[in-house]
Structures are given as structure tokens and as C-alpha cells.
Design a protein around this motif. Structure first.
Motif, PDB file in Angstrom:
ATOM      1  N   LYS A  67       0.681  -1.164   0.101  1.00  0.00           N
ATOM      2  CA  LYS A  67       0.073  -0.035  -0.065  1.00  0.00           C
ATOM      3  C   LYS A  67       0.950   1.304  -0.026  1.00  0.00           C
ATOM      4  CE  LYS A  67      -0.664   0.359   4.981  1.00  0.00           C
ATOM      5  NZ  LYS A  67      -1.837   0.354   5.951  1.00  0.00           N
ATOM      6  N   SER A  68       2.091   0.996  -0.012  1.00  0.00           N
ATOM      7  CA  SER A  68       3.271   2.244  -0.173  1.00  0.00           C
ATOM      8  C   SER A  68       3.002   3.175  -1.129  1.00  0.00           C
ATOM      9  CB  SER A  68       4.471   1.971   0.238  1.00  0.00           C
ATOM     10  OG  SER A  68       5.277   1.327  -0.874  1.00  0.00           O
ATOM     11  N   ASN A  69       3.415   4.185  -1.405  1.00  0.00           N
ATOM     12  CA  ASN A  69       3.633   4.939  -2.738  1.00  0.00           C
ATOM     13  C   ASN A  69       4.507   4.415  -3.588  1.00  0.00           C
ATOM     14  OD1 ASN A  69       1.551   6.940  -1.843  1.00  0.00           O
ATOM     15  ND2 ASN A  69       2.926   8.122  -0.853  1.00  0.00           N
ATOM     16  N   ASN A  70       5.603   3.655  -3.013  1.00  0.00           N
ATOM     17  CA  ASN A  70       6.655   3.328  -3.890  1.00  0.00           C
ATOM     18  C   ASN A  70       7.041   1.692  -3.476  1.00  0.00           C
ATOM     19  OD1 ASN A  70       8.826   2.589  -5.371  1.00  0.00           O
ATOM     20  ND2 ASN A  70       9.814   4.582  -5.121  1.00  0.00           N
ATOM     21  N   PRO A  71       5.931   0.658  -3.904  1.00  0.00           N
ATOM     22  CA  PRO A  71       6.487  -0.657  -3.195  1.00  0.00           C
ATOM     23  C   PRO A  71       7.581  -1.188  -3.533  1.00  0.00           C
ATOM     24  CG  PRO A  71       4.153  -0.523  -4.425  1.00  0.00           C
ATOM     25  CD  PRO A  71       4.907   0.770  -4.665  1.00  0.00           C
ATOM     26  N   GLU A  72       8.169  -1.077  -4.596  1.00  0.00           N
ATOM     27  CA  GLU A  72       9.460  -1.598  -5.059  1.00  0.00           C
ATOM     28  C   GLU A  72      10.309  -1.032  -4.090  1.00  0.00           C
ATOM     29  OE1 GLU A  72      12.600  -1.888  -8.823  1.00  0.00           O
ATOM     30  OE2 GLU A  72      10.485  -1.739  -9.352  1.00  0.00           O
ATOM     31  N   TYR A  75      10.185  -2.510  -0.464  1.00  0.00           N
ATOM     32  CA  TYR A  75      10.485  -3.883  -0.718  1.00  0.00           C
ATOM     33  C   TYR A  75      12.124  -4.210  -0.248  1.00  0.00           C
ATOM     34  CZ  TYR A  75      11.799  -8.401  -2.178  1.00  0.00           C
ATOM     35  OH  TYR A  75      12.675  -9.593  -2.329  1.00  0.00           O
ATOM     36  N   PHE A  76      12.761  -3.060  -0.888  1.00  0.00           N
ATOM     37  CA  PHE A  76      14.195  -3.302  -0.955  1.00  0.00           C
ATOM     38  C   PHE A  76      14.672  -2.450   0.003  1.00  0.00           C
ATOM     39  CE2 PHE A  76      14.012  -3.990  -5.440  1.00  0.00           C
ATOM     40  CZ  PHE A  76      14.805  -5.322  -5.588  1.00  0.00           C
ATOM     41  N   ILE A  77      13.962  -1.717   0.792  1.00  0.00           N
ATOM     42  CA  ILE A  77      14.336  -1.004   2.092  1.00  0.00           C
ATOM     43  C   ILE A  77      14.283  -2.217   3.107  1.00  0.00           C
ATOM     44  CG2 ILE A  77      13.372   0.482   4.031  1.00  0.00           C
ATOM     45  CD1 ILE A  77      13.101   2.490   1.680  1.00  0.00           C
ATOM     46  N   LYS A  87      16.853  -6.397   6.898  1.00  0.00           N
ATOM     47  CA  LYS A  87      16.417  -7.787   7.121  1.00  0.00           C
ATOM     48  C   LYS A  87      17.868  -8.355   7.219  1.00  0.00           C
ATOM     49  CE  LYS A  87      11.645  -8.914   6.615  1.00  0.00           C
ATOM     50  NZ  LYS A  87      11.178  -9.471   7.823  1.00  0.00           N
ATOM     51  N   GLU A  88      18.631  -8.052   5.802  1.00  0.00           N
ATOM     52  CA  GLU A  88      19.820  -8.737   5.414  1.00  0.00           C
ATOM     53  C   GLU A  88      20.949  -8.291   6.346  1.00  0.00           C
ATOM     54  OE1 GLU A  88      21.850  -9.601   1.335  1.00  0.00           O
ATOM     55  OE2 GLU A  88      21.205  -7.567   1.661  1.00  0.00           O
ATOM     56  N   SER A  89      20.850  -6.887   6.936  1.00  0.00           N
ATOM     57  CA  SER A  89      21.828  -6.419   7.768  1.00  0.00           C
ATOM     58  C   SER A  89      21.723  -6.926   9.225  1.00  0.00           C
ATOM     59  CB  SER A  89      21.600  -4.917   7.916  1.00  0.00           C
ATOM     60  OG  SER A  89      20.459  -4.526   8.741  1.00  0.00           O
ATOM     61  N   THR A 101      21.974   0.809   1.525  1.00  0.00           N
ATOM     62  CA  THR A 101      22.858   0.179   2.540  1.00  0.00           C
ATOM     63  C   THR A 101      22.322   0.255   4.021  1.00  0.00           C
ATOM     64  OG1 THR A 101      24.806   1.041   1.096  1.00  0.00           O
ATOM     65  CG2 THR A 101      25.330   0.350   3.162  1.00  0.00           C
ATOM     66  N   ALA A 102      22.523  -0.729   4.803  1.00  0.00           N
ATOM     67  CA  ALA A 102      21.899  -0.658   5.972  1.00  0.00           C
ATOM     68  C   ALA A 102      23.047  -1.510   6.963  1.00  0.00           C
ATOM     69  CB  ALA A 102      20.555  -1.541   6.104  1.00  0.00           C
TER      70      ALA A 102
END
Length: 93
Positions: free
Chosen positions: A13-18, A21-23, A28-30, A75-76
């Protein structure tokens, strides 16, 4: 498999789903790198909510930094995990 139901709903439902998603994926990866478990850790166990440029996580001892460069690359960094892994078990510091 990697996102909670709430995370999926918020991303969709975000303005920029892609981008969102990557955020989430980068955060999570960090975390899984910080605890030293990599993809052996079930990524649904760490969840995030982003509001007003603040990262909320279900891990209160963890802190996260997120940076996006001019090219849109993310980068996180997760720090302050408060645990060490020894012989496959978690120990609180």
C-alpha cells in the motif's frame, strides 16, 4: 517467506512498493549478517515498520542505519545486537 503479513501489507500500500520492498529486505539482511546466521535465520522473525523516516524493529536492542545514495542504492547497518553466537547458541552480553 521473508516478510510478515503486516510488512507485506505496508509494502503493497506504499507509494513506492518496489523501493519499500528493498528497504525492508536490506534491513533484514543487515540483521542476519549482524547476528552471524545469514539465511539460516528465519527472516520473518525480524520485522520492521517505517514511519516518518524512523525505523521501528521488533528487536529493541538493535539499532539500524539506512542510507540511500543518489543512484537509489541502499546500504543498511545493524548494530547493538547485544548477543554473541558461540557453538551455535545465542548468549546475551
Amino acid at each position: 517467506r521473508s516478510f510478515t503479513l503486516e510488512e507485506r501489507e505496508n509494502i503493497l500500500k506504499s507509494n513506492n512498493p518496489e523501493r519499500d520492498y528493498f528497504i525492508h529486505w536490506t534491513l533484514k539482511e543487515s540483521y542476519i549478517k549482524a547476528i552471524g546466521m545469514g539465511f539460516a535465520y528465519p527472516m520473518k522473525n525480524i520485522s520492521f515498520k517505517l514511519k516518518d523516516n524512523i525505523i521501528y524493529a521488533n528487536r529493541p536492542k538493535c539499532r539500524f542505519l539506512l542510507q540511500e545514495d543518489e543512484g537509489g542504492f541502499l546500504t543498511a547497518c545493524c548494530y547493538g545486537v547485544g548477543k554473541v553466537i558461540q557453538n551455535g547458541k545465542f548468549y546475551r552480553i
